[in-house]
Design a protein around this motif. Structure first.
Motif, PDB file in Angstrom:
ATOM      1  N   ALA A   1       0.877  -1.220  -0.056  1.00 24.15           N
ATOM      2  CA  ALA A   1      -0.062   0.167   0.045  1.00 24.15           C
ATOM      3  C   ALA A   1       0.881   1.285  -0.020  1.00 24.15           C
ATOM      4  O   ALA A   1       0.552   2.218  -0.264  1.00 24.15           O
ATOM      5  N   GLY A   2       2.163   1.253   0.426  1.00 25.75           N
ATOM      6  CA  GLY A   2       3.024   2.125   0.645  1.00 25.75           C
ATOM      7  C   GLY A   2       4.367   1.974   1.237  1.00 25.75           C
ATOM      8  O   GLY A   2       4.426   0.916   1.548  1.00 25.75           O
ATOM      9  N   TYR A   3       5.203   2.964   1.358  1.00 20.15           N
ATOM     10  CA  TYR A   3       6.362   2.678   2.284  1.00 20.15           C
ATOM     11  C   TYR A   3       6.654   4.081   3.081  1.00 20.15           C
ATOM     12  O   TYR A   3       6.379   4.879   2.941  1.00 20.15           O
ATOM     13  N   SER A   4       7.113   3.333   4.178  1.00 23.60           N
ATOM     14  CA  SER A   4       7.450   4.521   5.491  1.00 23.60           C
ATOM     15  C   SER A   4       9.035   4.591   5.286  1.00 23.60           C
ATOM     16  O   SER A   4       9.877   3.155   5.208  1.00 23.60           O
ATOM     17  N   THR A   5       9.693   5.692   5.479  1.00 26.36           N
ATOM     18  CA  THR A   5      11.130   5.766   5.494  1.00 26.36           C
ATOM     19  C   THR A   5      11.497   6.232   6.775  1.00 26.36           C
ATOM     20  O   THR A   5      11.068   7.491   7.021  1.00 26.36           O
ATOM     21  N   CYS A   6      12.566   5.762   7.556  1.00 27.43           N
ATOM     22  CA  CYS A   6      13.100   6.045   8.783  1.00 27.43           C
ATOM     23  C   CYS A   6      14.206   6.605   8.803  1.00 27.43           C
ATOM     24  O   CYS A   6      15.323   5.650   8.162  1.00 27.43           O
ATOM     25  N   PHE A   7      14.707   7.619   9.237  1.00 31.95           N
ATOM     26  CA  PHE A   7      15.858   8.302   9.278  1.00 31.95           C
ATOM     27  C   PHE A   7      16.375   8.423  10.585  1.00 31.95           C
ATOM     28  O   PHE A   7      15.799   8.733  11.680  1.00 31.95           O
ATOM     29  N   ASP A   8      17.730   7.622  11.045  1.00 27.66           N
ATOM     30  CA  ASP A   8      17.939   7.785  12.311  1.00 27.66           C
ATOM     31  C   ASP A   8      19.337   8.748  12.409  1.00 27.66           C
ATOM     32  O   ASP A   8      19.971   8.898  11.473  1.00 27.66           O
ATOM     33  N   LEU A   9      18.910   9.510  13.312  1.00 24.70           N
ATOM     34  CA  LEU A   9      20.127  10.881  13.207  1.00 24.70           C
ATOM     35  C   LEU A   9      20.643  10.821  14.589  1.00 24.70           C
ATOM     36  O   LEU A   9      20.247  10.371  15.751  1.00 24.70           O
ATOM     37  N   THR A  10      21.967  11.436  14.799  1.00 22.04           N
ATOM     38  CA  THR A  10      22.846  11.654  15.857  1.00 22.04           C
ATOM     39  C   THR A  10      22.551  12.862  16.173  1.00 22.04           C
ATOM     40  O   THR A  10      22.665  13.872  15.383  1.00 22.04           O
ATOM     41  N   LEU A  11      22.166  13.130  17.671  1.00 20.27           N
ATOM     42  CA  LEU A  11      22.020  14.763  18.066  1.00 20.27           C
ATOM     43  C   LEU A  11      23.243  15.242  18.669  1.00 20.27           C
ATOM     44  O   LEU A  11      24.074  14.309  19.067  1.00 20.27           O
ATOM     45  N   PRO A  12      23.445  16.363  18.743  1.00 19.23           N
ATOM     46  CA  PRO A  12      24.662  16.930  19.557  1.00 19.23           C
ATOM     47  C   PRO A  12      24.686  16.581  20.888  1.00 19.23           C
ATOM     48  O   PRO A  12      23.521  16.204  21.512  1.00 19.23           O
ATOM     49  N   PRO A  13      26.021  16.646  21.593  1.00 19.09           N
ATOM     50  CA  PRO A  13      26.150  16.053  22.898  1.00 19.09           C
ATOM     51  C   PRO A  13      24.865  16.638  24.135  1.00 19.09           C
ATOM     52  O   PRO A  13      24.562  16.090  24.909  1.00 19.09           O
ATOM     53  N   ARG A  14      24.752  17.972  23.834  1.00 17.58           N
ATOM     54  CA  ARG A  14      23.950  18.611  24.929  1.00 17.58           C
ATOM     55  C   ARG A  14      22.553  18.555  24.414  1.00 17.58           C
ATOM     56  O   ARG A  14      21.701  19.304  25.199  1.00 17.58           O
ATOM     57  N   ALA A  15      21.974  17.981  23.216  1.00 22.42           N
ATOM     58  CA  ALA A  15      20.487  18.087  22.988  1.00 22.42           C
ATOM     59  C   ALA A  15      19.840  17.034  24.124  1.00 22.42           C
ATOM     60  O   ALA A  15      20.153  16.113  24.434  1.00 22.42           O
ATOM     61  N   THR A  16      18.476  17.917  24.406  1.00 25.08           N
ATOM     62  CA  THR A  16      17.600  16.948  25.368  1.00 25.08           C
ATOM     63  C   THR A  16      16.240  16.626  24.709  1.00 25.08           C
ATOM     64  O   THR A  16      16.082  17.383  23.673  1.00 25.08           O
ATOM     65  N   ALA A  17      15.398  15.765  25.057  1.00 26.61           N
ATOM     66  CA  ALA A  17      14.288  15.372  24.330  1.00 26.61           C
ATOM     67  C   ALA A  17      13.345  16.572  24.411  1.00 26.61           C
ATOM     68  O   ALA A  17      12.883  16.805  23.501  1.00 26.61           O
ATOM     69  N   GLU A  18      13.581  17.392  25.537  1.00 28.54           N
ATOM     70  CA  GLU A  18      12.553  18.359  25.654  1.00 28.54           C
ATOM     71  C   GLU A  18      13.019  19.315  24.496  1.00 28.54           C
ATOM     72  O   GLU A  18      12.281  20.122  23.721  1.00 28.54           O
ATOM     73  N   ALA A  19      14.240  19.855  24.150  1.00 30.02           N
ATOM     74  CA  ALA A  19      14.666  20.861  23.419  1.00 30.02           C
ATOM     75  C   ALA A  19      14.438  20.380  21.948  1.00 30.02           C
ATOM     76  O   ALA A  19      13.866  21.368  21.080  1.00 30.02           O
ATOM     77  N   VAL A  20      14.566  19.303  21.852  1.00 28.87           N
ATOM     78  CA  VAL A  20      14.261  18.573  20.340  1.00 28.87           C
ATOM     79  C   VAL A  20      12.782  18.722  20.136  1.00 28.87           C
ATOM     80  O   VAL A  20      12.352  19.205  19.082  1.00 28.87           O
ATOM     81  N   ALA A  21      11.848  18.135  21.059  1.00 32.14           N
ATOM     82  CA  ALA A  21      10.644  18.317  20.863  1.00 32.14           C
ATOM     83  C   ALA A  21      10.120  19.686  20.663  1.00 32.14           C
ATOM     84  O   ALA A  21       9.120  20.029  19.800  1.00 32.14           O
ATOM     85  N   SER A  22      10.484  20.739  21.449  1.00 36.84           N
ATOM     86  CA  SER A  22      10.228  22.067  21.490  1.00 36.84           C
ATOM     87  C   SER A  22      10.646  22.658  20.033  1.00 36.84           C
ATOM     88  O   SER A  22       9.876  23.383  19.181  1.00 36.84           O
TER      89      SER A  22
END
Length: 130
Positions: free
Chosen positions: A53-74
């Protein structure tokens, strides 16, 4: 029921679909200093024996050392709105967005370990009863 499976064969339709997914990903804002480490495409079917029916493409990224989940979400909430509509927030760790027929998932589950997963499908909505 949505059935996911690895897309092992490459036909013209798959190639075009995946290329459109990559173009969508490249149009998205990217968290500063993040790097794509891997890209995986999976096919999905309306049912186990049905056609792709379709294709989903997933990209895995490395974040910088000081990145937090809250900062990325924001970052993604601010940069994607209002063009992308947040359609699902799974415990604050997975943010799913929609723009027209396109789907975007920002998975923050491992962001505090400097890993981010972004999945895209340029034509997700309008299929499989969505």
């Amino acid at each position: 029921m949505l059935v996911l499976g690895l897309a092992a064969c490459g036909g013209g339709n798959r190639r075009t679909y995946v290329k459109a997914n990559a173009a969508l990903f490249n149009q998205l804002p990217h968290f500063p200093s993040s790097r794509v480490e891997d890209e995986t495409t999976t096919a999905y079917h309306a049912d186990e024996s049905g056609p792709v029916a379709g294709y989903s493409t997933c990209f895995d990224l490395t974040l910088p050392p000081r990145a937090t989940a809250e900062a990325v979400a924001s970052f993604y909430r601010q940069r994607l709105g209002p063009r992308w509509r947040l359609v699902e927030n799974i415990g604050g760790s997975v943010l799913n967005f929609r723009r027209g027929r396109a789907f975007l998932s920002v998975n923050l589950e491992n962001a505090n370990s400097q890993t981010l997963e972004i999945a895209v499908d340029h034509e997700y909505y309008g299929k499989l009863g969505r």
